[in-house]
Design an enzyme around this catalytic site. Structure first.
Site, PDB file in Angstrom:
ATOM      1  N   CYS A  50       0.853  -1.008   0.152  1.00 54.95           N
ATOM      2  CA  CYS A  50      -0.195  -0.084  -0.240  1.00 54.95           C
ATOM      3  C   CYS A  50       0.730   1.311  -0.053  1.00 54.95           C
ATOM      4  O   CYS A  50       2.199   1.065   0.344  1.00 54.95           O
ATOM      5  CB  CYS A  50      -0.761  -0.174   1.403  1.00 54.95           C
ATOM      6  SG  CYS A  50       0.034   0.108   2.796  1.00 54.95           S
ATOM      7  N   TYR A  76      -4.712 -13.432  -5.137  1.00 57.33           N
ATOM      8  CA  TYR A  76      -4.576 -13.206  -3.668  1.00 57.33           C
ATOM      9  C   TYR A  76      -5.268 -13.685  -2.775  1.00 57.33           C
ATOM     10  O   TYR A  76      -6.584 -13.701  -2.656  1.00 57.33           O
ATOM     11  CB  TYR A  76      -4.732 -11.601  -3.566  1.00 57.33           C
ATOM     12  CG  TYR A  76      -4.429 -11.103  -2.480  1.00 57.33           C
ATOM     13  CD1 TYR A  76      -3.374 -11.211  -1.638  1.00 57.33           C
ATOM     14  CD2 TYR A  76      -5.028  -9.909  -2.014  1.00 57.33           C
ATOM     15  CE1 TYR A  76      -3.020 -10.515  -0.597  1.00 57.33           C
ATOM     16  CE2 TYR A  76      -4.761  -9.231  -0.888  1.00 57.33           C
ATOM     17  CZ  TYR A  76      -3.641  -9.709  -0.108  1.00 57.33           C
ATOM     18  OH  TYR A  76      -3.402  -9.127   1.198  1.00 57.33           O
ATOM     19  N   HIS A 121      -3.260 -12.748   3.774  1.00 58.30           N
ATOM     20  CA  HIS A 121      -3.741 -11.843   5.108  1.00 58.30           C
ATOM     21  C   HIS A 121      -5.161 -11.741   5.330  1.00 58.30           C
ATOM     22  O   HIS A 121      -5.397 -10.782   6.069  1.00 58.30           O
ATOM     23  CB  HIS A 121      -3.369 -10.521   4.346  1.00 58.30           C
ATOM     24  CG  HIS A 121      -2.016 -10.016   4.080  1.00 58.30           C
ATOM     25  ND1 HIS A 121      -1.441  -9.584   2.780  1.00 58.30           N
ATOM     26  CD2 HIS A 121      -0.665 -10.195   4.880  1.00 58.30           C
ATOM     27  CE1 HIS A 121      -0.239  -9.465   3.010  1.00 58.30           C
ATOM     28  NE2 HIS A 121       0.299  -9.635   4.083  1.00 58.30           N
ATOM     29  N   ASP A 141       2.899  -9.758   9.295  1.00 56.10           N
ATOM     30  CA  ASP A 141       3.588  -9.693   7.993  1.00 56.10           C
ATOM     31  C   ASP A 141       4.365  -8.633   8.246  1.00 56.10           C
ATOM     32  O   ASP A 141       5.697  -8.671   7.853  1.00 56.10           O
ATOM     33  CB  ASP A 141       2.545  -9.813   6.817  1.00 56.10           C
ATOM     34  CG  ASP A 141       3.234  -9.815   5.550  1.00 56.10           C
ATOM     35  OD1 ASP A 141       4.374 -10.495   5.668  1.00 56.10           O
ATOM     36  OD2 ASP A 141       2.702  -9.463   4.371  1.00 56.10           O
TER      37      ASP A 141
END
Ligand code: ADP
Ligand code: SF4
Length: 676
Positions: free
Chosen positions: A31, A170, A173, A266
């Site tokens: 991000c 994806y 997470h 993470d």
């Protein structure tokens, strides 16, 4: 300089399906607070990393459909063809340097509240959305699943059209609908998509096949998966279903991008995790697949990177934060300039930009996020505009960065500090528990300065107004920092706190400078960033009884922005710091502090021998008061984060001798009104 042959292995090409990465440096998706909101800034930030030698540069998360709208977070978007040009611009910049562009397309499902699109969120089972919005995601039926597969395929095709070389599936997470289907605690379905791992992985398998079918002829298809959720048996573990899943799909993707989740785990801060902290979890992956594996762990040392490759742990060195702190990390290794690497300090200020919906910022790299809007390059800077000299008073982060950047421009720079050690606040704060890596802010800059013949650093050199008058410099900058205050004025107590004259009141500066307070201690945190919690931790570890009082509902509440609030509060509770939240200090007397509930005003008295106030700082600006025409930078101008001080120093250095850019000192990304 030439590269050390020990590092040759890092520059071997790696095949990812139909495409080839020119070396092993892989910027994993991250991000940046810019995404679709500040797209030119985002594209130039990524392009700069390509110039810096990263073989693969990925986007942040790219939303694929309005039913998973992450607003107000500013990720990428590929809802329809209108979104292609922004991402094409990013790809073009990356391709200029022969690097590959990767698109992390994603449907966020239950983690999105659809605040902009107002769609009803989607999930494998009925569940409240993960944000605290009073919104629930509805369970997807089979037609929803078919639609999701279509949206993902369409987005993959659009990514290909934009010019991406790698397209993601994806499942990491717990931030994607695919991972929610995988999850044993989010997926309560009883159909073919729920129950056994085989069933929970069905959607992932289908989307992987769809993506390969749609774009796999020209694009590598990467699968991002968190092998361990650090939840024990309640979630995936690398010894359990995390491994099972990789065995099940071992050869399906063209690349495995593996990590641990959640995001807090993470992207753990250096306060809690050392570089390489994910290695134990992901080490098994290469035993299970022949496909290339990329993993992360805040790697900044080329020796550690080589060791990971040689030990067969990873094929590509993944990096988000190290690539932000130093976009030229690969180039510096390639050119044999290891000492010039600007190492990430693991503070997560970069994440705070995204969490506050503004462009990324970095403590170590003041140019990140500024590549497009200010035209700042991380390695290049305009030469001096005149043959002039500069005196900087104060060798904290602001003064050091100003001296370094001015030195790079070719100015003759003198930097003077009254202390015997450079670094200012960082020299003190790096000694607090867990904050050792922050010292890299000082170490990087003092080393760079030491290599510059035109920059002289003088320690044990206190400056007075008269000394400034006598000093023969064309420009003088005051970077003398700030000190914590003792009157209690702050957010909660705008008029201060009622403090008896004989009460013992200390500040973080006192503790960091070696004062050992008599316990029990009450620490009042009205600052809400790391300092209150860090001082409480230090004192408790030194054997003191500590009660932390804060008007906030949580300890160090601003650290939600840096992802470590939970870890900080847990740590303090684990070591026995007493915590009193939602309370203000109303008065301090010898032997006691009176605190009151911020809602009911109900008071209680806490016995204590010392009170530490973490309320606010005041600039140390006596030199400026005496010579008000001088320039102040960093905390001497306005106390803030270390990142802001570094930025302030850099801004001063860039601006010296340059024309005033006017009211708005940077380019803005203006909104074009739609024609219809
Ligand atoms: P910033 O975060 O803005 O860089 P710091 O507080 O970290 O500020 O650093 C300020 C530095 O300025 C400290 O190292 C301090 O010793 C130094 N300093 C303050 N006043 C003087 C002075 N009069 N002469 C020389 N050095 C000073
Ligand atoms: Fe690293 Fe901190 Fe920069 Fe983020 S802000 S890249 S954690 S130094």
């Amino acid at each position: 300089m030439t590269r050390d042959p020990r590092y040759d292995i890092l520059f071997e090409p790696v095949k990812i399906g139909p495409v080839t990465a020119k070396n092993r440096f892989y910027q994993v998706p991250h991000c940046n607070g810019m995404g679709r909101s500040f797209p030119s800034s985002m594209a130039e930030m990524r392009r700069t990393k390509a110039e810096g030698g990263w073989a693969v540069i990925c986007t942040e998360e790219i939303e694929i459909h309005p039913s998973a709208d992450h607003s107000p977070w500013a990720g990428g978007r590929l809802w329809n063809d209108d979104d292609i040009p922004v991402l094409a611009k990013m790809c073009d910049g990356i391709h200029e340097f022969g690097s590959l562009a990767g698109a992390e397309i994603n449907h966020g499902g239950q983690i999105t509240a659809n605040r902009y699109s107002r769609d009803v969120p989607l999930a494998p089972s009925h569940l409240p959305v993960a944000l605290h919005d009073p919104v629930q995601a509805r369970a997807m039926d089979l037609s929803d699943i078919r639609a999701l597969r279509r949206w993902h395929r369409d987005a993959a095709l659009r990514a290909k059209q934009a010019g991406f070389d790698i397209v993601y599936v994806y499942a990491g997470h717990q931030l994607s609908t695919i991972s929610h289907f995988l999850s044993p605690y989010r997926n309560r379905r009883s159909d073919a998509y729920g129950g056994s791992l085989e069933n929970r992985a069905r959607l992932l398998r289908e989307i992987l096949a769809d993506t390969k079918d749609a774009v796999g002829d020209t694009c590598g298809v990467a699968l991002r998966f968190a092998v361990d959720e650090l939840m024990g048996d309640a979630g995936f573990t690398s010894a359990g279903e995390g491994r099972d899943l990789i065995e099940m799909l071992a050869e399906e993707p063209d690349l495995w991008d593996v990590n641990i989740s959640s995001w807090e785990n993470d992207s753990a801060t250096s306060r809690f995790k050392q570089s390489g902290f994910q290695d134990d979890y992901v080490a098994f992956v290469k035993e299970v697949t022949t496909k290339p594996v990329v993993g992360v762990g805040r790697y900044t040392s080329p020796d550690a990177m080589v060791s990971l490759i040689n030990k067969g742990r990873l094929d590509m060195i993944g990096a988000a934060r190290p690539s932000i702190a130093d976009p030229f990390l690969p180039k510096k290794i390639e050119e044999g300039r290891i000492e010039d690497i600007r190492e990430c300090i693991g503070c997560n200020i970069c994440v705070s930009g995204d969490n506050n919906f503004v462009p990324i910022r970095c403590t170590q790299n003041p140019t990140t996020g500024e590549e497009w809007r200010r035209g700042w390059h991380p390695e290049r800077i305009a030469p001096k505009s005149a043959d002039e000299s500069v005196l900087i008073v104060g060798a904290g982060p602001a003064g050091l960065e100003a001296a370094r950047a001015l030195g790079q421009r070719g100015y003759k720079v003198t930097i003077a500090d009254r202390e015997s050690e450079a670094g200012g606040r960082v020299a003190r704060e790096r000694r607090l528990p867990g904050l050792g890596e922050w010292g890299r802010v000082v170490d990087y800059r003092t080393y760079q300065i030491s290599q510059m013949a035109n920059v002289d650093l003088y320690l044990e050199s206190p400056m007075t107004p008269e000394a400034l008058d006598e000093f023969d410099a064309d420009h003088i900058a005051i970077a003398t920092g700030s000190r914590w205050t003792t009157d209690g004025i702050g957010r909660q107590n705008q008029l201060g706190i009622n403090i008896a004259p004989d009460a013992v009141v200390l500040t973080p500066d006192d503790i960091m400078c070696g004062t050992v307070p008599e316990g029990p201690v009450v620490l009042f945190d009205d600052d809400h960033f790391y300092m209150g919690g860090a001082i409480a931790e230090k004192l408790r570890r030194d054997g003191c009884d500590v009660t932390l009082v804060t008007p906030a509902a949580e300890v160090s509440s601003w650290t939600h922005n840096t992802l470590d609030q939970h870890a900080i509060q847990k740590q303090l509770m684990d070591i026995g710091v007493q915590i009193v939240t939602s309370h203000n200090i109303t008065s301090i007397r010898p032997g006691a502090a009176d605190v009151s509930c911020i809602y009911t005003d109900a008071t209680q008295t806490l016995d204590c021998r010392s009170v530490i106030l973490v309320t606010m700082r005041t600039p140390i600006d006596d030199l400026w008061q005496a010579r008000p025409k001088l320039i102040r930078i960093g905390d001497a101008l306005g106390p803030s984060t270390i990142a802001a001080a570094v930025y302030g120093g850099h801004l001063y250095a860039r601006g010296l001798g340059e024309p005033d850019p006017g009211n708005v000192p940077f380019r803005r990304e203006l909104i074009n009104l739609s024609s219809d």
